[in-house]
Design an enzyme around this catalytic site. Sequence first.
Site, PDB file in Angstrom:
ATOM      1  N   ASP A   8       0.858  -1.198   0.000  1.00  0.00           N
ATOM      2  CA  ASP A   8       0.000   0.000   0.000  1.00  0.00           C
ATOM      3  C   ASP A   8       0.890   1.242   0.000  1.00  0.00           C
ATOM      4  O   ASP A   8       2.094   1.168   0.307  1.00  0.00           O
ATOM      5  CB  ASP A   8      -0.910   0.013   1.238  1.00  0.00           C
ATOM      6  CG  ASP A   8      -1.845   1.223   1.257  1.00  0.00           C
ATOM      7  OD1 ASP A   8      -2.431   1.542   0.205  1.00  0.00           O
ATOM      8  OD2 ASP A   8      -1.979   1.869   2.316  1.00  0.00           O
ATOM      9  N   SER A   9       0.272   2.379  -0.294  1.00  0.00           N
ATOM     10  CA  SER A   9       1.000   3.653  -0.237  1.00  0.00           C
ATOM     11  C   SER A   9       1.455   3.957   1.191  1.00  0.00           C
ATOM     12  O   SER A   9       2.326   4.788   1.395  1.00  0.00           O
ATOM     13  CB  SER A   9       0.085   4.779  -0.711  1.00  0.00           C
ATOM     14  OG  SER A   9      -1.035   4.877   0.156  1.00  0.00           O
ATOM     15  N   CYS A  71      -4.422  -1.484  -2.055  1.00  0.00           N
ATOM     16  CA  CYS A  71      -4.601  -0.052  -2.276  1.00  0.00           C
ATOM     17  C   CYS A  71      -5.549   0.103  -3.462  1.00  0.00           C
ATOM     18  O   CYS A  71      -5.239  -0.369  -4.563  1.00  0.00           O
ATOM     19  CB  CYS A  71      -3.229   0.550  -2.582  1.00  0.00           C
ATOM     20  SG  CYS A  71      -3.257   2.293  -2.998  1.00  0.00           S
ATOM     21  N   GLU A 149      -2.052   8.534   8.394  1.00  0.00           N
ATOM     22  CA  GLU A 149      -0.605   8.245   8.384  1.00  0.00           C
ATOM     23  C   GLU A 149       0.090   8.851   9.606  1.00  0.00           C
ATOM     24  O   GLU A 149       1.081   8.324  10.096  1.00  0.00           O
ATOM     25  CB  GLU A 149       0.050   8.807   7.108  1.00  0.00           C
ATOM     26  CG  GLU A 149      -0.280   8.046   5.835  1.00  0.00           C
ATOM     27  CD  GLU A 149       0.375   6.680   5.751  1.00  0.00           C
ATOM     28  OE1 GLU A 149       1.552   6.561   6.091  1.00  0.00           O
ATOM     29  OE2 GLU A 149      -0.315   5.714   5.360  1.00  0.00           O
ATOM     30  N   CYS A 181     -11.173   3.206   0.135  1.00  0.00           N
ATOM     31  CA  CYS A 181      -9.729   3.379   0.297  1.00  0.00           C
ATOM     32  C   CYS A 181      -9.365   2.540   1.512  1.00  0.00           C
ATOM     33  O   CYS A 181     -10.087   2.560   2.526  1.00  0.00           O
ATOM     34  CB  CYS A 181      -9.427   4.855   0.540  1.00  0.00           C
ATOM     35  SG  CYS A 181      -7.757   5.203   1.148  1.00  0.00           S
ATOM     36  N   HIS A 183      -7.279   2.862   3.728  1.00  0.00           N
ATOM     37  CA  HIS A 183      -7.021   3.615   4.963  1.00  0.00           C
ATOM     38  C   HIS A 183      -8.319   3.852   5.759  1.00  0.00           C
ATOM     39  O   HIS A 183      -8.277   4.013   6.981  1.00  0.00           O
ATOM     40  CB  HIS A 183      -6.430   4.997   4.659  1.00  0.00           C
ATOM     41  CG  HIS A 183      -4.961   5.004   4.349  1.00  0.00           C
ATOM     42  ND1 HIS A 183      -4.448   4.566   3.151  1.00  0.00           N
ATOM     43  CD2 HIS A 183      -3.892   5.426   5.091  1.00  0.00           C
ATOM     44  CE1 HIS A 183      -3.121   4.727   3.151  1.00  0.00           C
ATOM     45  NE2 HIS A 183      -2.763   5.240   4.321  1.00  0.00           N
TER      46      HIS A 183
HETATM   47  N1  DGL Z   1      -4.830   3.280   0.734  1.00  0.00           N
HETATM   48  C1  DGL Z   1      -4.948   3.717  -0.598  1.00  0.00           C
HETATM   49  C2  DGL Z   1      -6.244   3.333  -1.252  1.00  0.00           C
HETATM   50  O1  DGL Z   1      -6.819   2.326  -0.931  1.00  0.00           O
HETATM   51  C3  DGL Z   1      -4.401   5.021  -1.047  1.00  0.00           C
HETATM   52  C4  DGL Z   1      -4.364   6.155  -0.149  1.00  0.00           C
HETATM   53  C5  DGL Z   1      -3.484   7.249  -0.689  1.00  0.00           C
HETATM   54  O2  DGL Z   1      -2.277   7.062  -0.625  1.00  0.00           O
HETATM   55  O3  DGL Z   1      -4.010   8.259  -1.178  1.00  0.00           O
HETATM   56  O4  DGL Z   1      -6.707   3.998  -2.146  1.00  0.00           O
END
Ligand code: DGL
Length: 270
Positions: A8-9, A71, A149, A181, A183
Amino acid sequence: MSLIGVFDSGVGGLSILDEALRQLPQHDYIYLADSANAPYGEKSGAWIAERSLILCKYLADAGCDAIVLACNTATAEAIKQIREQLQIPVIGVEPGIKPAAMQSQNGVVGVLATEATLKSDKFNALLATLPNDCRFIKQAGAGLVPLIEAGKADSEEALDLLAKHLEPILEAGSDTLVLGCTHYPFLRTAIRKLLGDSITLIDTSDAVVRQLKRQLELLASDDKLTIQDHGSVNFVSSKDDAVLLQMAQNLMHSNLEMHAVKSQMLGNIK
Ligand code: DGL
């Protein structure tokens, strides 16, 4: 057992890793967080595709038998190229708009995702496959990922920003909200604080891990059937591996003490 890469990012994919450790604790995992470059969601499609491919190649070179692209943004922009370039199964994550349309009672569904995901061809193609008796209220969650984050998912700041992003979704009368997302499952407490139990939350981590399980069953060979209760987890970060490990302990429900855990910085990559 197999070695599985989860990418993931940043810390968002920990919501998928958590579910993977619940359903498939016997495997070994590398969790790769590109936190030095998060958020991805406001970057260009070309940048996201190039970076995601480089990092998935790193996981394949590390010996992973399968990769979970944990992600939504990277899946939307990069999964096609990654699958073309790698010889191992790559499982992606997409906003659960289909299950949401099926579960919604009034046919109004909010979709909270990154700007890149909502703009992507892949997401819009998926949207076009759904019957038009369901209305989707799409909202980009700008600013939420940096707060998560920074370990501020339950802060007043996150609550205020979330309230602003949820306003159009609520005004339209949505009874279902897609967490588009990885997150955002970490905002569950904040969402419930704002909305109570009045809205159904859809996140696809369970379905993603079931898909991973099916892929691993296809790969299973005798040498991979070593019986082991709990495998290892290696947390790799492009920013700060000690912080990543700490956040994993704070955010995940899985008992990491059951696993052989280590962390390391992402070294130089090609
Ligand atoms: N967690 C990521 C997603 O599912 C990306 C979040 C990001 O880095 O903008 O889209």
